[in-house]
Motif scaffolding. Structure first.
Motif, PDB file in Angstrom:
ATOM      1  N   ALA A  35      70.231   1.351 -10.407  1.00  0.00           N
ATOM      2  CA  ALA A  35      69.250   1.868  -9.460  1.00  0.00           C
ATOM      3  C   ALA A  35      68.027   0.887  -9.313  1.00  0.00           C
ATOM      4  CB  ALA A  35      68.699   3.310  -9.889  1.00  0.00           C
ATOM      5  N   TRP A  36      67.734   0.153 -10.370  1.00  0.00           N
ATOM      6  CA  TRP A  36      66.499  -0.746 -10.284  1.00  0.00           C
ATOM      7  C   TRP A  36      67.193  -1.921  -9.452  1.00  0.00           C
ATOM      8  CZ3 TRP A  36      66.919  -5.995 -11.444  1.00  0.00           C
ATOM      9  CH2 TRP A  36      65.531  -6.644 -11.326  1.00  0.00           C
ATOM     10  N   ALA A  37      68.354  -2.498  -9.607  1.00  0.00           N
ATOM     11  CA  ALA A  37      68.799  -3.462  -8.986  1.00  0.00           C
ATOM     12  C   ALA A  37      69.000  -3.255  -7.478  1.00  0.00           C
ATOM     13  CB  ALA A  37      70.204  -4.110  -9.548  1.00  0.00           C
ATOM     14  N   THR A  38      69.545  -2.028  -7.089  1.00  0.00           N
ATOM     15  CA  THR A  38      69.731  -1.742  -5.577  1.00  0.00           C
ATOM     16  C   THR A  38      68.473  -1.321  -4.967  1.00  0.00           C
ATOM     17  OG1 THR A  38      71.623  -0.552  -6.725  1.00  0.00           O
ATOM     18  CG2 THR A  38      70.940   0.027  -4.255  1.00  0.00           C
ATOM     19  N   THR A  39      67.339  -0.656  -5.613  1.00  0.00           N
ATOM     20  CA  THR A  39      66.454  -0.754  -5.022  1.00  0.00           C
ATOM     21  C   THR A  39      65.410  -1.814  -4.765  1.00  0.00           C
ATOM     22  OG1 THR A  39      65.887   1.502  -6.226  1.00  0.00           O
ATOM     23  CG2 THR A  39      63.922   0.508  -5.304  1.00  0.00           C
ATOM     24  N   THR A  40      65.730  -3.037  -5.630  1.00  0.00           N
ATOM     25  CA  THR A  40      65.141  -4.223  -5.481  1.00  0.00           C
ATOM     26  C   THR A  40      65.797  -4.895  -4.517  1.00  0.00           C
ATOM     27  OG1 THR A  40      64.235  -4.443  -7.844  1.00  0.00           O
ATOM     28  CG2 THR A  40      64.215  -6.461  -6.611  1.00  0.00           C
ATOM     29  N   PHE A  41      67.187  -5.302  -4.529  1.00  0.00           N
ATOM     30  CA  PHE A  41      67.829  -5.846  -3.461  1.00  0.00           C
ATOM     31  C   PHE A  41      68.577  -5.525  -2.364  1.00  0.00           C
ATOM     32  CE2 PHE A  41      67.472  -7.957  -7.970  1.00  0.00           C
ATOM     33  CZ  PHE A  41      66.494  -9.193  -7.663  1.00  0.00           C
ATOM     34  N   VAL A  42      68.697  -4.260  -2.334  1.00  0.00           N
ATOM     35  CA  VAL A  42      69.559  -3.702  -1.322  1.00  0.00           C
ATOM     36  C   VAL A  42      69.081  -2.713  -0.396  1.00  0.00           C
ATOM     37  CG1 VAL A  42      71.744  -2.145  -1.049  1.00  0.00           C
ATOM     38  CG2 VAL A  42      71.696  -3.981  -2.752  1.00  0.00           C
ATOM     39  N   ASP A  43      68.573  -1.826  -0.966  1.00  0.00           N
ATOM     40  CA  ASP A  43      67.815  -0.540  -0.087  1.00  0.00           C
ATOM     41  C   ASP A  43      66.679  -1.082   0.658  1.00  0.00           C
ATOM     42  OD1 ASP A  43      69.863   1.094  -1.233  1.00  0.00           O
ATOM     43  OD2 ASP A  43      68.219   2.325  -2.401  1.00  0.00           O
ATOM     44  N   GLY A  44      66.883  -0.729   1.903  1.00  0.00           N
ATOM     45  CA  GLY A  44      65.822  -1.144   2.859  1.00  0.00           C
ATOM     46  C   GLY A  44      65.839  -2.620   2.996  1.00  0.00           C
ATOM     47  N   ARG A  45      66.751  -3.277   2.694  1.00  0.00           N
ATOM     48  CA  ARG A  45      66.940  -4.980   2.628  1.00  0.00           C
ATOM     49  C   ARG A  45      68.008  -4.987   3.692  1.00  0.00           C
ATOM     50  NH1 ARG A  45      63.076  -3.069   0.555  1.00  0.00           N
ATOM     51  NH2 ARG A  45      61.721  -4.407  -0.972  1.00  0.00           N
ATOM     52  N   THR A 140      60.642   8.456   5.000  1.00  0.00           N
ATOM     53  CA  THR A 140      61.586   7.286   4.655  1.00  0.00           C
ATOM     54  C   THR A 140      62.408   7.629   3.669  1.00  0.00           C
ATOM     55  OG1 THR A 140      60.150   6.341   3.201  1.00  0.00           O
ATOM     56  CG2 THR A 140      59.678   6.067   5.495  1.00  0.00           C
ATOM     57  N   LEU A 141      63.733   6.761   3.862  1.00  0.00           N
ATOM     58  CA  LEU A 141      64.497   6.984   2.765  1.00  0.00           C
ATOM     59  C   LEU A 141      64.129   6.243   1.192  1.00  0.00           C
ATOM     60  CD1 LEU A 141      67.818   5.503   4.574  1.00  0.00           C
ATOM     61  CD2 LEU A 141      67.277   7.803   3.946  1.00  0.00           C
ATOM     62  N   ALA A 142      63.296   5.520   1.226  1.00  0.00           N
ATOM     63  CA  ALA A 142      62.674   4.958   0.080  1.00  0.00           C
ATOM     64  C   ALA A 142      61.954   5.937  -0.697  1.00  0.00           C
ATOM     65  CB  ALA A 142      61.781   3.798   0.457  1.00  0.00           C
ATOM     66  N   ALA A 221      59.608 -11.878  -1.596  1.00  0.00           N
ATOM     67  CA  ALA A 221      58.745 -11.229  -1.131  1.00  0.00           C
ATOM     68  C   ALA A 221      59.197  -9.577  -1.114  1.00  0.00           C
ATOM     69  CB  ALA A 221      58.219 -11.289   0.265  1.00  0.00           C
ATOM     70  N   ALA A 222      60.683  -9.248  -0.650  1.00  0.00           N
ATOM     71  CA  ALA A 222      61.087  -8.266  -0.766  1.00  0.00           C
ATOM     72  C   ALA A 222      61.326  -7.708  -2.278  1.00  0.00           C
ATOM     73  CB  ALA A 222      62.293  -8.398  -0.174  1.00  0.00           C
ATOM     74  N   ALA A 223      61.741  -8.724  -3.020  1.00  0.00           N
ATOM     75  CA  ALA A 223      61.626  -8.292  -4.561  1.00  0.00           C
ATOM     76  C   ALA A 223      60.538  -7.875  -5.298  1.00  0.00           C
ATOM     77  CB  ALA A 223      62.786  -9.478  -5.287  1.00  0.00           C
ATOM     78  N   VAL A 224      59.489  -8.649  -4.774  1.00  0.00           N
ATOM     79  CA  VAL A 224      58.156  -8.101  -5.502  1.00  0.00           C
ATOM     80  C   VAL A 224      57.698  -6.797  -4.824  1.00  0.00           C
ATOM     81  CG1 VAL A 224      55.723  -8.785  -5.642  1.00  0.00           C
ATOM     82  CG2 VAL A 224      57.396 -10.577  -5.960  1.00  0.00           C
ATOM     83  N   GLY A 225      57.685  -6.620  -3.636  1.00  0.00           N
ATOM     84  CA  GLY A 225      57.372  -5.406  -3.031  1.00  0.00           C
ATOM     85  C   GLY A 225      58.178  -4.218  -3.293  1.00  0.00           C
ATOM     86  N   ALA A 226      59.145  -4.433  -3.907  1.00  0.00           N
ATOM     87  CA  ALA A 226      60.143  -3.265  -4.263  1.00  0.00           C
ATOM     88  C   ALA A 226      59.743  -2.834  -5.597  1.00  0.00           C
ATOM     89  CB  ALA A 226      61.743  -3.490  -4.223  1.00  0.00           C
ATOM     90  N   GLN A 227      59.041  -3.523  -6.434  1.00  0.00           N
ATOM     91  CA  GLN A 227      58.905  -3.180  -7.705  1.00  0.00           C
ATOM     92  C   GLN A 227      58.249  -1.991  -8.299  1.00  0.00           C
ATOM     93  OE1 GLN A 227      60.790  -4.804 -10.193  1.00  0.00           O
ATOM     94  NE2 GLN A 227      61.338  -5.493  -8.277  1.00  0.00           N
ATOM     95  N   GLN A 233      62.419   3.683 -11.225  1.00  0.00           N
ATOM     96  CA  GLN A 233      63.604   3.710 -11.655  1.00  0.00           C
ATOM     97  C   GLN A 233      64.186   3.652 -13.064  1.00  0.00           C
ATOM     98  OE1 GLN A 233      65.613   5.442  -9.328  1.00  0.00           O
ATOM     99  NE2 GLN A 233      64.687   5.018  -7.391  1.00  0.00           N
ATOM    100  N   LEU A 234      63.607   2.377 -13.564  1.00  0.00           N
ATOM    101  CA  LEU A 234      63.793   2.248 -14.815  1.00  0.00           C
ATOM    102  C   LEU A 234      63.294   3.360 -15.877  1.00  0.00           C
ATOM    103  CD1 LEU A 234      63.251  -1.649 -15.064  1.00  0.00           C
ATOM    104  CD2 LEU A 234      65.455  -0.368 -15.151  1.00  0.00           C
ATOM    105  N   GLY A 235      62.174   3.937 -15.485  1.00  0.00           N
ATOM    106  CA  GLY A 235      61.566   5.077 -16.114  1.00  0.00           C
ATOM    107  C   GLY A 235      62.602   6.167 -16.388  1.00  0.00           C
ATOM    108  N   GLY A 236      63.335   6.560 -15.248  1.00  0.00           N
ATOM    109  CA  GLY A 236      64.231   7.685 -15.415  1.00  0.00           C
ATOM    110  C   GLY A 236      63.617   9.033 -15.129  1.00  0.00           C
ATOM    111  N   GLY A 237      62.542   9.144 -14.866  1.00  0.00           N
ATOM    112  CA  GLY A 237      61.994  10.693 -14.773  1.00  0.00           C
ATOM    113  C   GLY A 237      60.767  10.895 -13.907  1.00  0.00           C
ATOM    114  N   VAL A 238      59.840  10.009 -13.765  1.00  0.00           N
ATOM    115  CA  VAL A 238      58.540   9.863 -13.255  1.00  0.00           C
ATOM    116  C   VAL A 238      58.684   9.883 -11.731  1.00  0.00           C
ATOM    117  CG1 VAL A 238      56.372   8.949 -13.255  1.00  0.00           C
ATOM    118  CG2 VAL A 238      57.635   9.210 -15.530  1.00  0.00           C
ATOM    119  N   VAL A 239      58.080  10.808 -11.015  1.00  0.00           N
ATOM    120  CA  VAL A 239      57.919  10.873  -9.494  1.00  0.00           C
ATOM    121  C   VAL A 239      56.580  10.900  -9.247  1.00  0.00           C
ATOM    122  CG1 VAL A 239      58.690  11.981  -7.437  1.00  0.00           C
ATOM    123  CG2 VAL A 239      60.118  12.051  -9.441  1.00  0.00           C
TER     124      VAL A 239
END
Length: 363
Positions: A35-45, A140-142, A221-227, A233-239
């Motif tokens: 989920a972290w990798a997809t959010t960083t490099f795929v979703d919205g990119r 937004t999907l994000a 820039a996309a990778a940093v802005g996604a963090q 996502q790595l936390g797994g439960g905090v919204v």
């Protein structure tokens, strides 16, 4: 691009008790890492890259018309847009409600007026729409915190599916001129200059340096802005609370546009390197090229996989797959489309939907 779109689309089918960015929360460490990798490099990119290449292709169409009257060119583009709207609507109603073809069709209906704009107008309006993307907002999907709608994405009733998907498709299509205007206009500008195509020999080194700078800068820039979202996502439960999540999603989406531009630049640079190395005729390269030449057919073929895999009356895997196994399904679906496109290439066939678009556009 289509691999990224497969990874971006498929996880929105997964069923869970709580969500962040369309991912079910509370899964194992491997799933959280995916989920972290997809959010960083795929979703919205992936979709900004799609929008850039769409605008680039429109610029190529306009260039091929030579000295044709602007009205003639607009009518040609409007016919192409009409096909995208019709195919996209049918795709959304029958297979995948998250279709984007209709949105790009509506965008082209409006954007056909922009093909004659001066460069300053293209870049200025693109910048304005990018700034709008950077403003916090809802929907937004994000920042998605809900699971799939059973009546639309995972239908159990055919009648409700058709009605709900028709309304959802019309709404998504209406957002096309706003949501994808920035990369589309940048694609028009880049297409006029043929920035993603083979330059003359004396300009190759300079072009390569420019593509590398845009590529690395945009992806970084996309990778940093996604963090901010990806690390959640790595936390797994905090919204986060609503306003905070909205701001994080806006940052994610705005930098994602830069990432889409970066990916396109890096792929163009890779194509130059492959050509220079003499590997352009290798089987894998030809297969990937065949996918690009049949991109609409391959995109629609992915939705056949989602329909078979996730519809409750069929395989109904939405409850069974984890984030990691869903990513494996997405990669497998993409590989199937690569094999399909390569078979069409070897047998001398165009993609069926590319034939439809071409005939409707050029009569």
């Amino acid at each position: 691009m289509l691999l990224a779109i497969a990874l971006a689309n498929s996880h929105y089918f997964l069923v869970g008790s709580s969500y962040l960015g369309g991912f079910p929360l509370g899964q194992g460490p491997v799933d959280r890492a995916v989920a972290w990798a997809t959010t960083t490099f795929v979703d919205g990119r992936a979709f900004p890259m799609f929008g850039l290449l769409f605008g680039y292709g429109v610029a190529q169409i306009v260039r091929r018309q030579g000295d044709a009257r602007p009205r003639t060119v607009r009518r040609l583009l409007w016919r192409r847009a009409g096909v995208l709207v019709v195919v996209g609507f049918l795709h959304a109603v029958l297979l995948y409600v998250g279709d984007i073809l209709a949105a790009y069709g509506v965008l082209l209906l409006v954007g056909a007026w922009a093909v004659r704009w001066r460069d300053g107008w293209l870049l200025g309006v693109a910048a304005a729409f990018w700034l709008l993307t950077a403003l916090p907002g809802d929907g937004t999907l994000a920042d998605a915190t809900e699971g799939p709608d059973l009546a639309t994405m995972l239908p159990t009733d055919l009648g409700a599916m058709l009605v709900d998907r028709a309304f959802a498709s019309a709404f998504i299509a209406s957002l096309g001129p706003v949501g994808f205007a920035c990369p589309f206009l940048l694609g028009l500008w880049a297409g006029r200059r043929r920035l993603l195509e083979r330059p003359a020999a004396e300009h190759r080194a300079r072009r390569a340096r420019g593509l590398l700078a845009v590529g690395l800068g945009g992806v970084a820039a996309a990778a940093v802005g996604a963090q901010p979202l990806a690390l959640l996502q790595l936390g797994g439960g905090v919204v986060p609370d609503g306003p905070t999540l909205s701001r994080l999603a806006a940052l994610h989406d705005a930098t994602g546009v830069l990432g889409g531009l970066g990916y396109a630049a890096l792929i163009a640079l890779l194509a130059l390197r492959i050509e220079e190395s003499g590997r352009a005729g290798r089987r894998v390269v030809l297969a990937l090229q065949a996918v690009g030449q049949r991109s609409m057919t391959c995109y629609l073929a992915q939705s056949v996989v989602w329909t078979l895999a996730f519809t409750p009356a069929l395989l109904g895997l939405a409850d069974d797959l984890t984030i990691a196994t869903d990513a494996l399904l997405a990669i497998s679906a993409w590989l199937l489309t690569v094999a399909l496109a390569d078979w069409l290439r070897r047998t001398g066939r165009r993609g069926p939907f590319e034939v439809i678009v071409r005939r409707a556009t050029y009569r």
